[in-house]
Structures are given as structure tokens and as C-alpha cells.
Scaffold this motif. Structure first.
Motif, PDB file in Angstrom:
ATOM      1  N   ALA A  20       0.812  -1.287  -0.047  1.00 47.27           N
ATOM      2  CA  ALA A  20       0.053  -0.170   0.037  1.00 47.27           C
ATOM      3  C   ALA A  20       0.913   1.254  -0.114  1.00 47.27           C
ATOM      4  O   ALA A  20       0.507   2.130  -0.651  1.00 47.27           O
ATOM      5  N   LYS A  21       2.131   1.209   0.786  1.00 43.17           N
ATOM      6  CA  LYS A  21       2.859   2.303   0.827  1.00 43.17           C
ATOM      7  C   LYS A  21       3.482   2.571  -0.597  1.00 43.17           C
ATOM      8  O   LYS A  21       3.780   3.796  -1.305  1.00 43.17           O
ATOM      9  N   ILE A  22       4.084   1.662  -1.212  1.00 41.58           N
ATOM     10  CA  ILE A  22       4.554   1.902  -2.562  1.00 41.58           C
ATOM     11  C   ILE A  22       3.681   2.168  -3.698  1.00 41.58           C
ATOM     12  O   ILE A  22       3.829   3.124  -4.487  1.00 41.58           O
ATOM     13  N   MET A  23       2.225   1.717  -3.464  1.00 45.64           N
ATOM     14  CA  MET A  23       1.374   2.035  -4.318  1.00 45.64           C
ATOM     15  C   MET A  23       1.140   3.648  -4.064  1.00 45.64           C
ATOM     16  O   MET A  23       0.790   4.731  -5.155  1.00 45.64           O
ATOM     17  N   GLN A  24       1.058   3.823  -2.907  1.00 48.21           N
ATOM     18  CA  GLN A  24       0.758   5.529  -2.609  1.00 48.21           C
ATOM     19  C   GLN A  24       1.910   6.342  -3.205  1.00 48.21           C
ATOM     20  O   GLN A  24       1.539   7.449  -3.784  1.00 48.21           O
ATOM     21  N   GLU A  25       3.116   5.951  -2.856  1.00 51.27           N
ATOM     22  CA  GLU A  25       4.325   6.770  -3.431  1.00 51.27           C
ATOM     23  C   GLU A  25       4.226   6.536  -5.041  1.00 51.27           C
ATOM     24  O   GLU A  25       4.714   7.811  -5.488  1.00 51.27           O
ATOM     25  N   GLN A  26       3.836   5.578  -5.600  1.00 51.15           N
ATOM     26  CA  GLN A  26       3.668   5.604  -7.057  1.00 51.15           C
ATOM     27  C   GLN A  26       2.423   6.124  -7.622  1.00 51.15           C
ATOM     28  O   GLN A  26       2.334   6.267  -8.942  1.00 51.15           O
ATOM     29  N   ARG A  27       1.808   6.463  -6.882  1.00 50.58           N
ATOM     30  CA  ARG A  27       0.269   6.886  -7.252  1.00 50.58           C
ATOM     31  C   ARG A  27      -0.387   6.138  -8.099  1.00 50.58           C
ATOM     32  O   ARG A  27      -1.127   6.559  -9.226  1.00 50.58           O
ATOM     33  N   ILE A  28      -0.520   4.765  -7.578  1.00 52.77           N
ATOM     34  CA  ILE A  28      -1.244   3.729  -8.304  1.00 52.77           C
ATOM     35  C   ILE A  28      -2.415   3.705  -7.438  1.00 52.77           C
ATOM     36  O   ILE A  28      -2.548   3.420  -6.508  1.00 52.77           O
ATOM     37  N   VAL A  29      -3.372   3.634  -8.360  1.00 53.04           N
ATOM     38  CA  VAL A  29      -4.949   3.456  -7.370  1.00 53.04           C
ATOM     39  C   VAL A  29      -5.797   2.446  -8.236  1.00 53.04           C
ATOM     40  O   VAL A  29      -5.861   2.636  -9.617  1.00 53.04           O
ATOM     41  N   ALA A  30      -6.330   1.568  -7.714  1.00 56.52           N
ATOM     42  CA  ALA A  30      -7.161   0.457  -8.363  1.00 56.52           C
ATOM     43  C   ALA A  30      -8.316   1.360  -8.926  1.00 56.52           C
ATOM     44  O   ALA A  30      -8.962   2.186  -8.074  1.00 56.52           O
ATOM     45  N   ARG A  31      -9.076   0.656  -9.970  1.00 55.50           N
ATOM     46  CA  ARG A  31     -10.237   1.402 -10.310  1.00 55.50           C
ATOM     47  C   ARG A  31     -11.496   0.766  -9.511  1.00 55.50           C
ATOM     48  O   ARG A  31     -12.060  -0.248  -9.975  1.00 55.50           O
ATOM     49  N   ASN A  32     -11.762   1.312  -8.343  1.00 50.74           N
ATOM     50  CA  ASN A  32     -12.760   1.006  -7.784  1.00 50.74           C
ATOM     51  C   ASN A  32     -14.303   1.081  -8.420  1.00 50.74           C
ATOM     52  O   ASN A  32     -14.450   1.883  -8.952  1.00 50.74           O
ATOM     53  N   GLY A  33     -14.925  -0.074  -8.450  1.00 46.55           N
ATOM     54  CA  GLY A  33     -16.336   0.007  -9.104  1.00 46.55           C
ATOM     55  C   GLY A  33     -16.429  -0.385 -10.398  1.00 46.55           C
ATOM     56  O   GLY A  33     -17.265  -0.850 -10.972  1.00 46.55           O
ATOM     57  N   LYS A  34     -15.210  -1.082 -11.055  1.00 42.76           N
ATOM     58  CA  LYS A  34     -15.108  -1.443 -12.399  1.00 42.76           C
ATOM     59  C   LYS A  34     -14.573  -3.015 -12.359  1.00 42.76           C
ATOM     60  O   LYS A  34     -13.145  -3.062 -11.975  1.00 42.76           O
ATOM     61  N   ALA A  35     -15.469  -3.882 -12.320  1.00 47.06           N
ATOM     62  CA  ALA A  35     -15.077  -5.175 -12.121  1.00 47.06           C
ATOM     63  C   ALA A  35     -14.337  -5.793 -13.405  1.00 47.06           C
ATOM     64  O   ALA A  35     -15.015  -5.578 -14.482  1.00 47.06           O
ATOM     65  N   PHE A  36     -13.296  -6.507 -13.360  1.00 42.38           N
ATOM     66  CA  PHE A  36     -12.867  -7.337 -14.313  1.00 42.38           C
ATOM     67  C   PHE A  36     -12.872  -8.949 -13.960  1.00 42.38           C
ATOM     68  O   PHE A  36     -11.988  -9.143 -13.173  1.00 42.38           O
ATOM     69  N   ASN A  37     -13.607  -9.615 -14.546  1.00 38.76           N
ATOM     70  CA  ASN A  37     -13.678 -11.125 -14.108  1.00 38.76           C
ATOM     71  C   ASN A  37     -12.592 -12.149 -15.023  1.00 38.76           C
ATOM     72  O   ASN A  37     -13.257 -12.019 -16.125  1.00 38.76           O
ATOM     73  N   TYR A  38     -11.820 -12.239 -14.406  1.00 41.06           N
ATOM     74  CA  TYR A  38     -10.749 -13.101 -15.268  1.00 41.06           C
ATOM     75  C   TYR A  38     -11.010 -14.588 -14.856  1.00 41.06           C
ATOM     76  O   TYR A  38     -10.272 -15.291 -15.375  1.00 41.06           O
ATOM     77  N   GLY A  39     -11.694 -14.887 -13.844  1.00 39.96           N
ATOM     78  CA  GLY A  39     -12.027 -16.301 -13.415  1.00 39.96           C
ATOM     79  C   GLY A  39     -10.888 -17.000 -12.778  1.00 39.96           C
ATOM     80  O   GLY A  39      -9.983 -16.324 -12.219  1.00 39.96           O
ATOM     81  N   GLY A  40     -11.110 -18.246 -12.232  1.00 39.17           N
ATOM     82  CA  GLY A  40     -10.004 -18.855 -11.541  1.00 39.17           C
ATOM     83  C   GLY A  40      -8.711 -18.971 -12.109  1.00 39.17           C
ATOM     84  O   GLY A  40      -7.717 -18.998 -11.428  1.00 39.17           O
ATOM     85  N   HIS A  41      -8.574 -18.827 -13.507  1.00 42.19           N
ATOM     86  CA  HIS A  41      -7.306 -19.295 -14.280  1.00 42.19           C
ATOM     87  C   HIS A  41      -6.239 -18.267 -13.747  1.00 42.19           C
ATOM     88  O   HIS A  41      -5.104 -18.693 -14.227  1.00 42.19           O
ATOM     89  N   ALA A  42      -6.640 -17.065 -13.361  1.00 37.56           N
ATOM     90  CA  ALA A  42      -5.614 -16.043 -13.316  1.00 37.56           C
ATOM     91  C   ALA A  42      -4.432 -16.516 -12.312  1.00 37.56           C
ATOM     92  O   ALA A  42      -3.260 -15.937 -12.690  1.00 37.56           O
TER      93      ALA A  42
END
Length: 288
Positions: free
Chosen positions: A84-106
Motif C-alpha cells: 500500500a505504501k509503494i502504491m501510494q508513493e507511485q500514485r497507483i490507484v485501483a479502479r474501484n467499481g469497475k470489475a474485471f472477471n478473469y475467472g479462477g485461471h488467473a
């Protein structure tokens, strides 16, 4: 490798801008340049790169808990707070509310091939070893995806595809372009990472029908495909950030010009004795 690339272009581009494009801290670059980094710093740089790769692989849908789980599954021990700290420093934010269903194979990693390349990026002739990968490009408030295929003999990009979706069709189109241009020599090896597209039944079957041997990087090891990673870093520094495209068509046109005109035909490459991929192949053909 990212720091080396920044240092190589320091006389052409602003260092802070290149650091932003390559997602590294300027302070980290200066520390690397001025003195060897500590084991702790080296590990943080490695995990930061893995966080970025995982975030992109899952189309910006993963936050710190899922990225931490993915990295731990791959053998990189790290806590959610650390990620979480690395993501904050790198300004990486997940796209909350947009689901991507890759299934169990991921996470099951089916259709994984052995690493036949083992970082041996040298070849004696064309069409012995190809490498391929996908990169993300931010244009017009959305991610676009570029798949490329490179012949390690000359470092020439022999196939590529650019689209709004990261699909099996994207990588297949790039590979088909390469096959149309070069044909398939006996024993040809194509190396990629373990991305879901490259492990799909459709793509695996496609390569098998063409008699192409698959090779894959080890878990979370970007250095196993370092030549392609280096190409993407150059592409982003020399083209994408410099142009700052505002439309998909402009980006498509720019990428075409960069690959087909500049990189393949004009840009000097250290692996080719200082000449472009096309010129290297032409000289080799004359000498043969």
C-alpha cells in the motif's frame, strides 16, 4: 535497467520527467548514479517494479490486498501495508467499481511453458528466437495496449498490434504479422511472460499449429524478457511521453512511425554494432 536508460538519455530529456514515465523516484536514480544501492533499496526497487507489472496485468483492478496476495503467491514475501505504501508513493490507484472477471485461471498458471531462452538473447541467424510482450499506454483518459514481436537476431520489431483491449486477438495479430513477414523456421522459439493471454488455449494452439516452440519467463521475473522491456522503456521515453498524444488515432500513427520508420530503419542499436536493425540484416545478408 531503468536507471541505466535514464542515464543514457540524460542529455536529451529532463531526468524527473523520465523518472515519472518509467515510474521510479528521482532520488532513487541519483542514489544509484552516485553510489551502489543497498540490498534493502534493491529489494524495494524490485517490489515496486513487480507491483506496477501486477497492477497493469490485471487492468488496474487490483488494490494493495490483491497485489500483495499475488506477489506472495509468486514467492515475494511482502505485507499489505508495504504494498500500500509503494502504491501510494507511485500514485497507483485501483479502479474501484469497475470489475474485471478473469475467472479462477488467473492464479492457477495453467499452460505455463518452460524457460527455453534462459536470458540467452544471442542468435546466429534470423528467426531462431523471437520475444513478445504487451505494454500499456495511457491516451485520452484510457489504457491502450501495444503487443510487439521482436527478432533477437537484429532486435527488429517484426510484428505489432495496437488496440483498446488486451485480448488474445491482440497478441495473435502481432504474431501473425511476424509470421507473414518472416515465415517460421524449424526450431523457432517464441518467448513471453506468463500473462493470461499468452497462456490461453487459443494462443497456445495457434503457436502449435505453426510449429513454434513456446518459452516463458519465470514467476515475476521481468529480466527474463529484458530485451523487450528495454524496447518498451525506450518507446515511452522517446515517443509516448514526448508527444503526449491526445487521441487514439494520433497515438496509432505515432507508434507506426516510431516502429516502422525510426526504430527499425534509423535508430542505431548497440547490439547491432551501432547500426539499425534493418541495416544490420542487410549487411549480414550481403556478407553471407
Amino acid at each position: 535497467m531503468k536507471y541505466e536508460l535514464i542515464e543514457q538519455h540524460a542529455d536529451q530529456y529532463d531526468i524527473r520527467l523520465m523518472c515519472r514515465v518509467l515510474v521510479v523516484h528521482p532520488s532513487g536514480f541519483y542514489r544509484w548514479r552516485d553510489c551502489p544501492s543497498s540490498p534493502r533499496e534493491q529489494r524495494r526497487d524490485q517490489i515496486t517494479s513487480l507491483v506496477r507489472d501486477t497492477y497493469e496485468e490485471f487492468e488496474a483492478a487490483y488494490g494493495a490486498p490483491r497485489i500483495a496476495r499475488e506477489l506472495n503467491e509468486q514467492g515475494y514475501k511482502c505485507s499489505i501495508n508495504y504494498i500500500a505504501k509503494i502504491m501510494q508513493e507511485q500514485r497507483i490507484v485501483a479502479r474501484n467499481g469497475k470489475a474485471f472477471n478473469y475467472g479462477g485461471h488467473a492464479l492457477t498458471m495453467h499452460n505455463v511453458a518452460d524457460n527455453l531462452l534462459w536470458r540467452d538473447f544471442t542468435t546466429e541467424r534470423p528467426n531462431q528466437k523471437w520475444v513478445t510482450d504487451i505494454t500499456y499506454i495511457w491516451v485520452e483518459n484510457q489504457w491502450l495496449y501495444l503487443a510487439t514481436v521482436m527478432d533477437l537476431y537484429s532486435r527488429k520489431i517484426i510484428g505489432w498490434s495496437f488496440d483498446e483491449s488486451m485480448t488474445v486477438e491482440l497478441i495473435t495479430e502481432a504474431m501473425q504479422m511476424a509470421i507473414d513477414a518472416r515465415g517460421v523456421s524449424p526450431g523457432l522459439i517464441v518467448h513471453s511472460d506468463r500473462g493470461t493471454q499468452y497462456r490461453s488455449n487459443e494462443y497456445v494452439g495457434y503457436l502449435e499449429r505453426h510449429g513454434i516452440k513456446r518459452s516463458m519467463s519465470r514467476k515475476g521475473n521481468c529480466w527474463d524478457n529484458a530485451v523487450m522491456e528495454s524496447f518498451y522503456a525506450r518507446l515511452k521515453v522517446e515517443l509516448i511521453y514526448a508527444k503526449n498524444y491526445q487521441s487514439i488515432e494520433a497515438a496509432r500513427s505515432g507508434i507506426f512511425s516510431y516502429i516502422e520508420i525510426f526504430y527499425n530503419r534509423k535508430r542505431r542499436h548497440s547490439a547491432n554494432d551501432g547500426v539499425s536493425p534493418v541495416e544490420f540484416e542487410e549487411r549480414a545478408a550481403i556478407a553471407a
